[in-house]
Motif scaffolding. Structure first.
Motif, short mmCIF file in Angstrom:
data_model
loop_
_atom_site.label_atom_id
_atom_site.label_comp_id
_atom_site.label_asym_id
_atom_site.label_seq_id
_atom_site.Cartn_x
_atom_site.Cartn_y
_atom_site.Cartn_z
N ARG A 25 0.85 -1.19 0.00
CA ARG A 25 0.00 0.00 0.00
C ARG A 25 0.89 1.24 0.00
N PRO A 26 1.45 1.56 -1.15
CA PRO A 26 2.36 2.71 -1.19
C PRO A 26 1.62 4.02 -0.87
N GLN A 27 2.34 4.88 -0.19
CA GLN A 27 1.80 6.18 0.17
C GLN A 27 2.30 7.27 -0.77
N ASP A 28 3.14 6.89 -1.70
CA ASP A 28 3.82 7.86 -2.54
C ASP A 28 3.68 7.48 -4.01
N PRO A 29 3.48 8.43 -4.90
CA PRO A 29 3.33 8.11 -6.33
C PRO A 29 4.53 7.40 -6.95
N ILE A 30 5.73 7.69 -6.50
CA ILE A 30 6.91 7.04 -7.08
C ILE A 30 6.97 5.57 -6.68
N GLU A 31 6.57 5.25 -5.45
CA GLU A 31 6.48 3.85 -5.03
C GLU A 31 5.37 3.15 -5.81
N GLN A 32 4.25 3.83 -6.01
CA GLN A 32 3.14 3.25 -6.77
C GLN A 32 3.58 2.94 -8.19
N GLU A 33 4.40 3.79 -8.78
CA GLU A 33 4.91 3.55 -10.14
C GLU A 33 5.75 2.28 -10.19
N PHE A 34 6.58 2.04 -9.17
CA PHE A 34 7.36 0.81 -9.11
C PHE A 34 6.44 -0.41 -9.17
N TRP A 35 5.40 -0.43 -8.32
CA TRP A 35 4.49 -1.58 -8.28
C TRP A 35 3.68 -1.69 -9.57
N ASN A 36 3.28 -0.57 -10.14
CA ASN A 36 2.56 -0.61 -11.42
C ASN A 36 3.41 -1.26 -12.50
N ARG A 37 4.70 -0.93 -12.54
CA ARG A 37 5.60 -1.49 -13.55
C ARG A 37 5.81 -2.99 -13.35
N CYS A 38 5.75 -3.47 -12.13
CA CYS A 38 5.90 -4.92 -11.87
C CYS A 38 4.76 -5.72 -12.49
N GLN A 39 3.63 -5.09 -12.72
CA GLN A 39 2.45 -5.83 -13.18
C GLN A 39 2.59 -6.34 -14.60
N ASP A 40 3.60 -5.88 -15.35
CA ASP A 40 3.80 -6.41 -16.70
C ASP A 40 4.72 -7.64 -16.69
N GLY A 41 5.09 -8.12 -15.48
CA GLY A 41 5.92 -9.32 -15.38
C GLY A 41 7.41 -9.05 -15.50
N HIS A 42 7.81 -7.81 -15.31
CA HIS A 42 9.22 -7.43 -15.35
C HIS A 42 9.52 -6.53 -14.16
N LEU A 43 10.80 -6.45 -13.82
CA LEU A 43 11.25 -5.63 -12.71
C LEU A 43 11.96 -4.41 -13.27
N TYR A 44 11.67 -3.24 -12.73
CA TYR A 44 12.28 -1.99 -13.19
C TYR A 44 12.90 -1.25 -12.01
N PHE A 45 14.02 -0.59 -12.30
CA PHE A 45 14.67 0.25 -11.31
C PHE A 45 14.89 1.63 -11.91
N GLN A 46 15.02 2.61 -11.03
CA GLN A 46 15.33 3.97 -11.47
C GLN A 46 16.83 4.08 -11.77
N ARG A 47 17.16 4.77 -12.85
CA ARG A 47 18.56 5.10 -13.15
C ARG A 47 18.67 6.62 -13.17
N CYS A 48 19.63 7.13 -12.41
CA CYS A 48 19.87 8.57 -12.35
C CYS A 48 20.30 9.05 -13.75
N SER A 49 19.65 10.08 -14.23
CA SER A 49 19.98 10.62 -15.56
C SER A 49 21.29 11.40 -15.55
N ASP A 50 21.75 11.83 -14.37
CA ASP A 50 22.99 12.60 -14.31
C ASP A 50 24.23 11.74 -14.09
N CYS A 51 24.20 10.83 -13.10
CA CYS A 51 25.41 10.04 -12.79
C CYS A 51 25.29 8.57 -13.18
N GLY A 52 24.10 8.12 -13.58
CA GLY A 52 23.93 6.74 -14.05
C GLY A 52 23.72 5.71 -12.95
N THR A 53 23.66 6.13 -11.69
CA THR A 53 23.48 5.19 -10.59
C THR A 53 22.06 4.62 -10.57
#
Length: 153
Positions: A25-53
């Motif tokens: 039960r995410p309280q934050d839109p960015i956490e909700q986006e993580f769980w929404n992306r999992c629903q396609d059967g794949h795992l996604y992570f954020q990558r920093c656009s500036d340093c690549g981490t």
């Protein structure tokens, strides 16, 4: 003993129908986006656009450089067992049928570490750096939870 309240505490879970497993039960839109992306059967992570981490858990700013800019990148879903414990007590009645289960930290090929469950494994075969792969457990009718299982070697 005719009343389920008269049952010894260790037997009460078995006398009742297990409730459904709770969904995040995410309280934050960015956490909700993580769980929404999992629903396609794949795992996604954020990558920093500036340093690549790569970053996980999802958050608004990069822990390395402080940048708020990021993109979502799909993980290979392959990794190794970094740490684990075998859990013998369900802290929620929905998990009573699963005990004992393996609560694990998996280090993915991308370098991100993730807390998860390890399924379909012989507990005697657990070892550091055990190769694992992503799979999903369906909770309820419509929610996919990322979990891992040992790879076929």
């Amino acid at each position: 003993m005719s009343d389920k309240n008269e049952l010894p505490p260790k037997m009460r879970f078995k006398a009742q129908k297990a409730p459904p497993k709770p969904k995040p039960r995410p309280q934050d839109p960015i956490e909700q986006e993580f769980w929404n992306r999992c629903q396609d059967g794949h795992l996604y992570f954020q990558r920093c656009s500036d340093c690549g981490t790569l970053r996980h858990l999802p958050r608004y700013m990069c822990a390395k450089c402080g940048s708020p800019e990021f993109s979502w990148e799909r993980s290979t879903g392959k990794g190794t067992l970094f740490s684990w414990t075998i859990t013998h007590q369900a802290l929620h009645p929905a998990f009573a049928a699963d005990i004992p289960f393996v609560a694990a930290v998996v280090e993915l090929e991308e370098g991100v570490r993730m807390a998860t469950r390890l399924i379909d494994c012989d507990h005697d075969s657990l070892r550091l750096d055990l190769p694992v792969e992503l799979t999903f457990e369906t909770i309820g009718d419509d929610f996919r939870l990322p979990v891992f299982r040992p790879c076929e070697e």
